[in-house]
Design a protein around this motif. Structure first.
Motif, short mmCIF file in Angstrom:
data_model
loop_
_atom_site.label_atom_id
_atom_site.label_comp_id
_atom_site.label_asym_id
_atom_site.label_seq_id
_atom_site.Cartn_x
_atom_site.Cartn_y
_atom_site.Cartn_z
N ILE A 159 2.12 3.13 -1.58
CA ILE A 159 1.71 3.84 -2.79
C ILE A 159 1.35 5.31 -2.53
O ILE A 159 1.58 6.18 -3.37
CB ILE A 159 0.56 3.07 -3.48
CG1 ILE A 159 0.56 3.28 -4.96
CG2 ILE A 159 -0.77 3.35 -2.85
CD1 ILE A 159 -0.30 2.27 -5.72
N LYS A 160 0.80 5.59 -1.34
CA LYS A 160 0.37 6.96 -1.03
C LYS A 160 1.54 7.93 -0.86
O LYS A 160 1.33 9.14 -0.83
CB LYS A 160 -0.50 6.95 0.24
CG LYS A 160 -1.86 6.31 0.03
CD LYS A 160 -2.70 6.42 1.29
CE LYS A 160 -4.11 5.92 1.06
NZ LYS A 160 -4.28 4.52 1.34
N GLU A 161 2.75 7.41 -0.75
CA GLU A 161 3.93 8.26 -0.59
C GLU A 161 4.32 8.96 -1.89
O GLU A 161 5.13 9.88 -1.88
CB GLU A 161 5.13 7.43 -0.12
CG GLU A 161 4.96 6.81 1.24
CD GLU A 161 6.14 5.93 1.61
OE1 GLU A 161 7.25 6.09 1.07
OE2 GLU A 161 5.95 5.05 2.48
N PHE A 162 3.78 8.53 -3.01
CA PHE A 162 4.24 8.99 -4.32
C PHE A 162 3.40 10.12 -4.89
O PHE A 162 2.22 10.26 -4.57
CB PHE A 162 4.32 7.80 -5.28
CG PHE A 162 5.42 6.85 -4.87
CD1 PHE A 162 6.68 6.97 -5.42
CD2 PHE A 162 5.21 5.91 -3.88
CE1 PHE A 162 7.71 6.15 -5.00
CE2 PHE A 162 6.24 5.09 -3.46
CZ PHE A 162 7.50 5.22 -4.02
N ASP A 163 4.02 10.91 -5.76
CA ASP A 163 3.34 12.04 -6.39
C ASP A 163 2.30 11.58 -7.40
O ASP A 163 1.31 12.27 -7.64
CB ASP A 163 4.37 12.95 -7.10
CG ASP A 163 5.37 13.53 -6.13
OD1 ASP A 163 4.95 14.07 -5.09
OD2 ASP A 163 6.58 13.43 -6.39
#
Length: 185
Positions: A159-163
């Motif tokens: 989830i942390k990979e997303f804007d």
């Protein structure tokens, strides 16, 4: 290739409601265009060439892939799926914002291959709720459900990979948040 405001990627685990959200988003926003994927799988009943998918023979899919014709591609359940670059470039040049509704690996490839995209992760309110939704469909075997849930855990861990992250707890509120993000991107 694209400006930040032109390419919007929507990702999330199976059962989170991506398809419903994208469908409603398109109904309410005529400036958006949903990218049509290519696939090597056979059409399902009611699916239309060029509307639901571009149905390609495996040899043709491989040729397009080798020529760099896909923004992203993946193999799933023995079939290949990919996002043709040409159609995205055409729509963006016409001033459209392009939506990609794709899986985690595809989103990662887009991030690698296209320096300007805005990526939104659709998350369930809880893992238990996601499991209830998947089981509630009544379309999968217990083994398929277990595979989907294991995959969902992997996706949620990314989830942390997303804007941006939108929790789909109430469809209308999630839709309003996606619309706000798309306009601001």
């Amino acid at each position: 290739m694209t400006s930040m405001s032109s390419l919007i990627v929507i990702t999330g685990p199976s059962g989170v409601g991506k398809g419903t959200l994208v469908e409603k988003l398109l109904e309410r926003n005529s400036s958006l265009w949903l990218s049509i994927s290519a696939t090597t799988r056979s059409p399902r009943e009611g699916e239309v060439e060029g509307k639901n998918y571009f149905f390609l023979e495996p040899k043709r899919f491989s040729e397009v892939k080798e020529q760099g014709g896909f923004l992203e591609w993946a193999e799933f359940a023995g079939n290949f799926y990919g996002t043709p670059k040409k159609q995205i470039d055409e729509k963006i040049s016409q001033g459209k914002k392009v939506l990609l509704e794709i899986e985690l690996e595809g989103a990662r490839q887009v991030r690698k291959n296209c320096d300007k995209s805005f990526q939104i992760f659709i998350a369930p309110p809880s893992f238990e709720e996601l499991e209830q939704r998947i089981r509630g469909r009544g379309t999968d075997s217990e083994n398929a459900i277990k595979r989907r849930l294991a995959r969902a855990k992997e996706e949620i861990n990314a989830i942390k990979e997303f804007d941006a992250v939108v929790i789909n707890d109430h469809i209308e509120l999630a839709l309003l948040e996606i619309e706000r993000l798309v306009k601001a991107s």
